[in-house]
Enzyme design. Sequence first.
Site, mmCIF file in Angstrom:
data_model
loop_
_atom_site.group_PDB
_atom_site.id
_atom_site.type_symbol
_atom_site.label_atom_id
_atom_site.label_comp_id
_atom_site.label_asym_id
_atom_site.label_seq_id
_atom_site.Cartn_x
_atom_site.Cartn_y
_atom_site.Cartn_z
ATOM 1 N N GLY A 78 0.811 -1.206 0.000
ATOM 2 C CA GLY A 78 0.000 0.000 0.000
ATOM 3 C C GLY A 78 0.849 1.263 0.000
ATOM 4 C CE LYS A 153 1.211 -7.603 2.374
ATOM 5 N NZ LYS A 153 1.347 -6.173 2.157
ATOM 6 N NE ARG A 185 8.197 -2.331 7.474
ATOM 7 C CZ ARG A 185 7.300 -1.472 7.951
ATOM 8 N NH1 ARG A 185 6.026 -1.584 7.578
ATOM 9 N NH2 ARG A 185 7.645 -0.507 8.789
ATOM 10 C CB SER A 223 5.403 -5.369 2.005
ATOM 11 O OG SER A 223 4.252 -4.560 2.058
ATOM 12 N NE ARG A 310 4.318 4.074 0.789
ATOM 13 C CZ ARG A 310 3.962 3.659 2.000
ATOM 14 N NH1 ARG A 310 4.611 2.648 2.558
ATOM 15 N NH2 ARG A 310 2.973 4.226 2.654
ATOM 16 C CB SER A 329 7.831 -1.696 -0.506
ATOM 17 O OG SER A 329 7.334 -2.167 0.725
ATOM 18 N N GLY A 330 7.561 0.971 1.514
ATOM 19 C CA GLY A 330 8.084 1.691 2.671
ATOM 20 C C GLY A 330 8.460 0.776 3.814
ATOM 21 C CD GLN A 335 12.867 -4.563 4.492
ATOM 22 O OE1 GLN A 335 12.240 -4.445 3.452
ATOM 23 N NE2 GLN A 335 12.338 -4.282 5.681
#
Length: 351
Positions: A78, A153, A185, A223, A310, A329-330, A335
């Site tokens: 999102g 995900k 995450r 995410s 983002r 993706s925020g 990462q």
Amino acid sequence: MPSMRAHVYRIAADGPDDVSGLDALFAGGVSAKNVVAVLGKTEGNGCVNDFTRGYATRSFEALFQKHGVEGVSLVMSGGTEGALSPHWTVFTREMVDAVAGRALAIGVARTPHLPPHHLGRREQVLLVADGVRKAMRDAGIDDPRDVHFVQIKCPLLTLHRITEAEAEGNSLATRDTLKSMGLSRGASALGVAVALGEVDAQEIADADICSRYELFSHCASSSAGVELTDHEIIVLGMSDRWSGPLEIDHTLMRDAIDATSVREAFRRLPQPSRLAAVLAKAEPDPSGKVGGKRHTMLDDSDISGTRHARAFVGGVLAGVFGITDLYVSGGSEHQGPAGGGPVAIIVEKEH
């Protein structure tokens, strides 16, 4: 001699339920049975209550059911802040009568259900690591150095899940639903790092998750969403067992304005070529600075810092590639380095 071949399609979306573009591909001859994954950017807020992700997932599930297909990995991210364009990136694979060569390879896996009290803890790290190894085998990738992007995900905590877990006598890593997204995450990203040999699992304790940011993966993208309780895993890399014109490479943005590293990675790929997809992670630098100058992304009480990030990184990448349908993706905990994140580029060689 037969080999596997991947295809990548980038499709515009008029809304989280707009699957007409993919349906048109099916009508044009693309087999629904060959689709292994869909990465989506939807125009929700990207936070706990972003139900555009679940709405999109249900819409795609209905489309695939119409074609008699189940088990496609559907990863919806999102947030299309700034000028990011809502879109779908569709990955297919099929057996073809062609000699294998070094080309884009795709593998998928799904983990068992994650108990809420394991979220943000070592158990989640190890669960994801096992799933990544399974996805690598599915892709026919033996060497972790051939992996260039791992999309996860992962689940998050809701008040309902928290209440149920505590009623069973379990303690949780957090009771803050928004914080649970970052923990999930982060643990998922460390699971990628363990699977790829970037971090030794013995080095990771529960307290290290979302605190020891010197531990990170170079190609993890995770995410969190309310729409699942397990993990969907997509591994993208290069394999000598695949054929076709698609190639992938990746880099790390050291901070949110590191366009130089992205351009260098793009130049490493074959030219001339057609840009097939750009996949990236972004986060507000926890130091409070970008390029030595103060930023206010983490001081905004009205808009989540991940939404600012983002939009900002999306603008940087749009300037490099000249497109706005970018998968940004925020939230990039573990990462890439703190304040930065991985970027993967997929191109189709032109003959």
